[in-house]
Enzyme design. Structure first.
Site, PDB file in Angstrom:
ATOM      1  N   ASP A  25      51.642  13.754  70.332  1.00  0.00           N
ATOM      2  CA  ASP A  25      51.173  14.130  69.417  1.00  0.00           C
ATOM      3  C   ASP A  25      49.594  13.853  69.411  1.00  0.00           C
ATOM      4  O   ASP A  25      49.213  12.845  69.335  1.00  0.00           O
ATOM      5  CB  ASP A  25      51.783  13.648  68.099  1.00  0.00           C
ATOM      6  CG  ASP A  25      51.234  14.083  66.962  1.00  0.00           C
ATOM      7  OD1 ASP A  25      51.251  15.454  66.438  1.00  0.00           O
ATOM      8  OD2 ASP A  25      50.710  13.137  66.100  1.00  0.00           O
TER       9      ASP A  25
ATOM     10  N   GLU B   7      52.021  19.323  71.583  1.00  0.00           N
ATOM     11  CA  GLU B   7      52.064  20.301  70.533  1.00  0.00           C
ATOM     12  C   GLU B   7      50.854  21.007  70.778  1.00  0.00           C
ATOM     13  O   GLU B   7      49.692  20.564  70.984  1.00  0.00           O
ATOM     14  CB  GLU B   7      51.990  19.462  69.129  1.00  0.00           C
ATOM     15  CG  GLU B   7      52.134  20.562  68.177  1.00  0.00           C
ATOM     16  CD  GLU B   7      52.692  19.764  66.889  1.00  0.00           C
ATOM     17  OE1 GLU B   7      53.209  20.365  66.032  1.00  0.00           O
ATOM     18  OE2 GLU B   7      52.312  18.546  66.647  1.00  0.00           O
TER      19      GLU B   7
ATOM     20  N   ASP C 113      53.238   9.493  63.186  1.00  0.00           N
ATOM     21  CA  ASP C 113      52.871  10.261  64.397  1.00  0.00           C
ATOM     22  C   ASP C 113      53.783   9.828  65.569  1.00  0.00           C
ATOM     23  O   ASP C 113      54.129  10.844  66.334  1.00  0.00           O
ATOM     24  CB  ASP C 113      51.504   9.493  64.705  1.00  0.00           C
ATOM     25  CG  ASP C 113      50.332   9.892  63.890  1.00  0.00           C
ATOM     26  OD1 ASP C 113      50.327  11.092  63.291  1.00  0.00           O
ATOM     27  OD2 ASP C 113      49.602   9.034  63.460  1.00  0.00           O
TER      28      ASP C 113
END
Ligand SMILES: [Zn+2]
Length: 423
Positions: free
Chosen positions: A192, A276, A356
């Site tokens: 992330d 991502e 996160d």
């Protein structure tokens, strides 16, 4: 796979003058060609073909008194400038509505003597040569001194000579290298990318954002102030411009080195890496812009991508609309949007999540699911990094190999070396 190897070069004063002439000639050919196409368009004439354009702005132009000096530089340099223009046009056409997904590409623009970066390219046709004594021989320029920070792994197919805003010279070689699969690793990881941390991994590792630009901000502000006090056109102003550019270049260099280390480590330790796919262009327009640019996610994911391909790892980007920060990674419950200040939350199932780390675990799960979908139960091979190839160069197709070019940003505060992409 094609990789780019960059080295600092130190041309003598005479060689610097020859290079300046070559930069100028390449720029003139590029601009003449662009103007010719623009004028044809304004007059309702058909698009000038690549071949006709080359005749018009190189071959025929050399016979005129106004452009006779084009003969003083290697013809390959001029052809490569045209190849850049043709590629820029192809990318522009391809990005017109309905043709290709992705960001819109602007039509080619004129090059300027004042651009931050001047470059010329020699292909194998130009017979450039790395000499036994370590010098780089360039036609009509001479033998340049090179600082070989590491050895070239194979004979290069082209070399681009770049002068940056600070007046440093670089030779950027394109080399075909064999893939070097690493021994398989057990771990897989989801990443992330964010602003509070540069990256949070699904195993719980948090990598702090180094904020190179912010740390250098004070110095940059001072240099910028110095610059603004200097008289226009004065020598002191020129010096101040160089000082600012140097400070910026140092930020870019440091960030790149740091990202290389981190991406190499992640690729070495994991068999599969999922990230991502952030909407960086969108975020960069918000008030977080400075932090977003400082983070340099795009460059980092590009490194992960080509290193994965080279070292036999799986890499994939996860759909940016997957609600990775809203879903409980333990039970899969979609818990609704969480404002950025919510750093941890508890799901009704009892799981307590670090925002996160939870997102990174979801990225990993989504990546695994996509891998399975794509190819039955088999894990698919790593996708090829977005191929960026040199204009006008056709690398020999090697069976089962992927073609791509290492995206080493050259200090320009920007992304990629040449405005190149695959037609
Ligand atoms: Zn839950």
């Amino acid at each position: 796979m094609q990789l780019r190897y960059n080295y600092r070069v130190y041309p003598t004063l005479a060689q610097q003058q020859s290079l300046a002439r070559a930069f100028g000639c390449a720029r003139v050919v590029f601009n003449d060609a662009l103007r010719a196409r623009q004028e044809a368009r304004e007059q309702g004439l058909p698009y000038i073909s690549d071949g006709d354009l080359s005749k018009q702005v190189i071959t025929e132009a050399k016979t005129t008194p106004e452009r006779a000096w084009l003969g003083e530089v290697s013809a390959v340099v001029l052809q490569q400038a045209l190849a850049d223009l043709n590629l820029a046009y192809r990318n522009f056409f391809a990005s017109l509505p309905g043709k290709r997904k992705g960001r819109k590409v602007a039509p080619p623009r004129f090059r300027s003597r004042k651009d931050n970066r001047q470059a010329i390219r020699f292909t194998a046709n130009a017979r450039f040569k790395v000499m036994d004594n370590g010098r780089l021989r360039l036609p009509k320029i001479g033998d340049l001194a090179v600082r070989w920070s590491r050895a070239l792994p194979a004979a290069p197919s082209s070399v681009t000579i770049v002068m940056d805003a600070v007046g440093r010279y670089f030779a950027s070689f394109v080399v075909q290298v064999a893939d070097e699969p690493l021994p398989p690793a057990d771990a897989e990881v989801g990443i992330d990318l964010g602003l509070t941390h540069f990256a949070v991994l699904s195993d719980g590792t948090k990598v702090a954002a180094p904020q190179f630009l912010r740390k250098a901000a004070r110095k940059l502000r001072r240099l910028q102030q110095d610059l603004s006090r200097k008289q226009r056109g004065s020598n002191n102003r020129k010096k101040a411009v160089v000082a600012v550019a140097k400070a910026h270049a140092r930020v870019v260099d440091t960030r790149r080195d740091w990202q290389h280390k981190l991406s190499t480590e992640i690729i070495r330790d994991n068999q599969a890496v999922y990230v991502e796919d952030l909407c960086v262009t969108g975020l960069a327009r918000t008030r977080l812009a400075k932090s977003v640019h400082d983070a340099g996610w795009a460059g980092f994911t590009a490194m992960l991508e080509y290193k994965a391909a080279r070292y036999g790892r799986i890499f994939d980007k996860i759909d940016r609309f997957a609600p990775t920060s809203q879903t409980c990674s333990a039970c899969g419950r979609l818990d609704g949007p969480k404002p950025l200040n919510v750093r941890s939350w508890t799901c009704p199932c009892g799981a307590i999540h670090d925002r996160d780390v939870n997102a990174a675990i979801n990225v990993l799960a989504a990546g695994r699911a996509e891998s399975l979908n794509a190819c039955g139960a088999q894990v698919r091979p790593a996708p090829v990094p977005a191929p960026r190839e040199e204009a006008g160069i056709r690398p020999r197709a090697t069976p089962c190999s992927t073609r791509s070019t290492e995206a080493i940003p050259i200090p320009q505060g920007g992304e990629n070396v040449n405005g190149t992409g695959t037609p």
